[in-house]
Design a protein around this motif. Structure first.
Motif, PDB file in Angstrom:
ATOM      1  N   GLN A   6       0.843  -1.181   0.000  1.00  0.00           N
ATOM      2  CA  GLN A   6       0.000   0.000   0.000  1.00  0.00           C
ATOM      3  C   GLN A   6       0.883   1.237   0.000  1.00  0.00           C
ATOM      4  O   GLN A   6       1.921   1.277   0.669  1.00  0.00           O
ATOM      5  CB  GLN A   6      -0.922   0.025   1.209  1.00  0.00           C
ATOM      6  CG  GLN A   6      -1.944   1.166   1.178  1.00  0.00           C
ATOM      7  CD  GLN A   6      -3.080   0.970   2.165  1.00  0.00           C
ATOM      8  OE1 GLN A   6      -3.338  -0.155   2.609  1.00  0.00           O
ATOM      9  NE2 GLN A   6      -3.781   2.035   2.499  1.00  0.00           N
ATOM     10  N   HIS A   8       1.019   5.824  -0.494  1.00  0.00           N
ATOM     11  CA  HIS A   8       0.336   7.115  -0.427  1.00  0.00           C
ATOM     12  C   HIS A   8       1.267   8.194  -0.961  1.00  0.00           C
ATOM     13  O   HIS A   8       2.479   8.150  -0.740  1.00  0.00           O
ATOM     14  CB  HIS A   8      -0.052   7.464   1.015  1.00  0.00           C
ATOM     15  CG  HIS A   8      -0.906   6.432   1.687  1.00  0.00           C
ATOM     16  ND1 HIS A   8      -2.272   6.370   1.526  1.00  0.00           N
ATOM     17  CD2 HIS A   8      -0.576   5.430   2.522  1.00  0.00           C
ATOM     18  CE1 HIS A   8      -2.740   5.371   2.240  1.00  0.00           C
ATOM     19  NE2 HIS A   8      -1.729   4.775   2.855  1.00  0.00           N
ATOM     20  N   HIS A  12      -3.245  10.918  -3.257  1.00  0.00           N
ATOM     21  CA  HIS A  12      -3.326   9.619  -3.909  1.00  0.00           C
ATOM     22  C   HIS A  12      -3.030   8.490  -2.921  1.00  0.00           C
ATOM     23  O   HIS A  12      -2.104   8.577  -2.115  1.00  0.00           O
ATOM     24  CB  HIS A  12      -2.320   9.532  -5.060  1.00  0.00           C
ATOM     25  CG  HIS A  12      -2.522  10.552  -6.126  1.00  0.00           C
ATOM     26  ND1 HIS A  12      -3.338  10.339  -7.218  1.00  0.00           N
ATOM     27  CD2 HIS A  12      -2.012  11.810  -6.263  1.00  0.00           C
ATOM     28  CE1 HIS A  12      -3.313  11.407  -7.994  1.00  0.00           C
ATOM     29  NE2 HIS A  12      -2.520  12.322  -7.436  1.00  0.00           N
ATOM     30  N   SER A  13      -3.810   7.420  -3.018  1.00  0.00           N
ATOM     31  CA  SER A  13      -3.551   6.184  -2.255  1.00  0.00           C
ATOM     32  C   SER A  13      -3.702   5.021  -3.219  1.00  0.00           C
ATOM     33  O   SER A  13      -4.520   5.060  -4.150  1.00  0.00           O
ATOM     34  CB  SER A  13      -4.538   6.029  -1.100  1.00  0.00           C
ATOM     35  OG  SER A  13      -4.421   7.099  -0.183  1.00  0.00           O
ATOM     36  N   TRP A  14      -2.922   3.959  -2.993  1.00  0.00           N
ATOM     37  CA  TRP A  14      -3.009   2.828  -3.910  1.00  0.00           C
ATOM     38  C   TRP A  14      -2.604   1.524  -3.234  1.00  0.00           C
ATOM     39  O   TRP A  14      -1.939   1.511  -2.197  1.00  0.00           O
ATOM     40  CB  TRP A  14      -2.137   3.063  -5.142  1.00  0.00           C
ATOM     41  CG  TRP A  14      -0.670   3.208  -4.867  1.00  0.00           C
ATOM     42  CD1 TRP A  14       0.259   2.215  -4.730  1.00  0.00           C
ATOM     43  CD2 TRP A  14       0.049   4.437  -4.698  1.00  0.00           C
ATOM     44  NE1 TRP A  14       1.500   2.736  -4.485  1.00  0.00           N
ATOM     45  CE2 TRP A  14       1.411   4.106  -4.457  1.00  0.00           C
ATOM     46  CE3 TRP A  14      -0.321   5.781  -4.720  1.00  0.00           C
ATOM     47  CZ2 TRP A  14       2.385   5.065  -4.245  1.00  0.00           C
ATOM     48  CZ3 TRP A  14       0.657   6.744  -4.505  1.00  0.00           C
ATOM     49  CH2 TRP A  14       1.985   6.387  -4.269  1.00  0.00           C
ATOM     50  N   LEU A  84     -10.844   4.442   3.010  1.00  0.00           N
ATOM     51  CA  LEU A  84     -10.183   3.706   1.932  1.00  0.00           C
ATOM     52  C   LEU A  84     -10.747   2.303   1.752  1.00  0.00           C
ATOM     53  O   LEU A  84     -10.903   1.823   0.629  1.00  0.00           O
ATOM     54  CB  LEU A  84      -8.674   3.621   2.198  1.00  0.00           C
ATOM     55  CG  LEU A  84      -7.827   4.814   1.767  1.00  0.00           C
ATOM     56  CD1 LEU A  84      -6.380   4.598   2.167  1.00  0.00           C
ATOM     57  CD2 LEU A  84      -7.936   5.034   0.259  1.00  0.00           C
ATOM     58  N   HIS A 113      -6.367   2.321  -7.240  1.00  0.00           N
ATOM     59  CA  HIS A 113      -5.999   3.716  -7.004  1.00  0.00           C
ATOM     60  C   HIS A 113      -7.203   4.507  -6.515  1.00  0.00           C
ATOM     61  O   HIS A 113      -8.327   4.311  -6.995  1.00  0.00           O
ATOM     62  CB  HIS A 113      -5.490   4.323  -8.315  1.00  0.00           C
ATOM     63  CG  HIS A 113      -5.192   5.783  -8.263  1.00  0.00           C
ATOM     64  ND1 HIS A 113      -5.748   6.688  -9.145  1.00  0.00           N
ATOM     65  CD2 HIS A 113      -4.380   6.513  -7.447  1.00  0.00           C
ATOM     66  CE1 HIS A 113      -5.293   7.898  -8.875  1.00  0.00           C
ATOM     67  NE2 HIS A 113      -4.467   7.825  -7.859  1.00  0.00           N
TER      68      HIS A 113
END
Length: 249
Positions: A6, A8, A12-14, A84, A113
């Motif tokens: 994971q 950040h 943006h986070s993914w 999230l 994403h």
């Protein structure tokens, strides 16, 4: 899978399978990045445009989440952020990751994403492309399936139901067949594990309605009611036999 990481960066986070894209950054979810690198190999259109790209010789699928129906005309690709874990791309990634680990015929998830902007977010998903496969709708526009192929469709759906996977949009466009005859299921947005079995006949009925709808509006279309009977035969063979029946692969 241990290779899922994971990350950040700003808004943006993914999630990413680092075995496939070890150096993932937000730019990998922007189609302009792939265009500038001349790595787009094709696209398909539906609710939005899905792009086929290459990364280190691995064929990938990049999909941006878009709303359908009337609300889609107003909000397009915007969703309310409530955490999230509740974002659609993260939920689909985790579900696909679990199913892929179980050996179910679904695409391998590569990255998910989320891009936040105040109370809303936009989302993307990257999948590994199924090799040399076409959706059953396009196949039926050109030629009929044999009885054994319809039975394999039924067996594949039964395997999903045995795993308690509810497919929110089980239609003929979301079933694929590769060149070896293996049946795959795609598009698991808003899908989840569901208890019980009462919902499973309705799931099959949804697929039957989609076949009847396409048959009525598309000509030629190589589908007959007896084909669905063959599908149900394969479905019940799988349910009544070994859950890991190789014939379903």
């Amino acid at each position: 899978m241990s290779s899922v990481k994971q990350g950040h960066q700003g808004a943006h986070s993914w999630l990413v399978d680092a075995e496939v894209i070890p150096d993932l950054a937000p730019q990998h979810f922007d189609i302009r990045f792939w265009q500038s690198a001349n790595l787009i190999t094709g696209h398909s259109t539906g609710r939005g445009t899905t792009y086929f790209v290459h990364h280190n010789h691995t064929p990938l699928v990049l999909r941006h989440y878009r709303r359908g129906g009337l609300i889609g005309k107003l909000l397009s690709d915007q969703y309310l952020f409530t955490g999230l874990s509740r974002c659609r791309s993260f939920q689909e990634f985790h579900l696909l990751n679990w199913m892929h680990a179980q050996g179910l015929p679904v695409p391998r998830p590569v990255a998910a994403h989320v891009h936040r902007s105040g109370p809303i977010y936009r989302a993307d998903l990257i999948l590994q492309q199924i090799n040399k496969a076409n959706d059953l709708h396009h196949i039926l526009c050109a030629s009929p399936l044999e009885a054994s192929q319809w039975q394999n469709v039924g067996k594949t759906i039964a395997r999903m139901h045995q795993a308690q996977i509810y497919h929110h949009d089980l239609n003929i466009h979301n079933l694929m067949q590769d060149e070896e005859g293996k049946i795959w299921l795609i598009d698991f947005d808003r899908c989840y594990k569901r208890h019980g079995t009462d919902w499973q006949p309705q799931n099959l009925a949804r697929l039957k309605r989609s076949l009847e709808k396409e048959s009525a509006r598309t000509s030629p279309y190589y589908y007959q009611p007896d084909d669905f009977t063959c599908l149900l035969q394969g479905y019940h063979q799988q349910l009544n036999g070994n859950p890991h029946d190789k014939a379903a692969n």
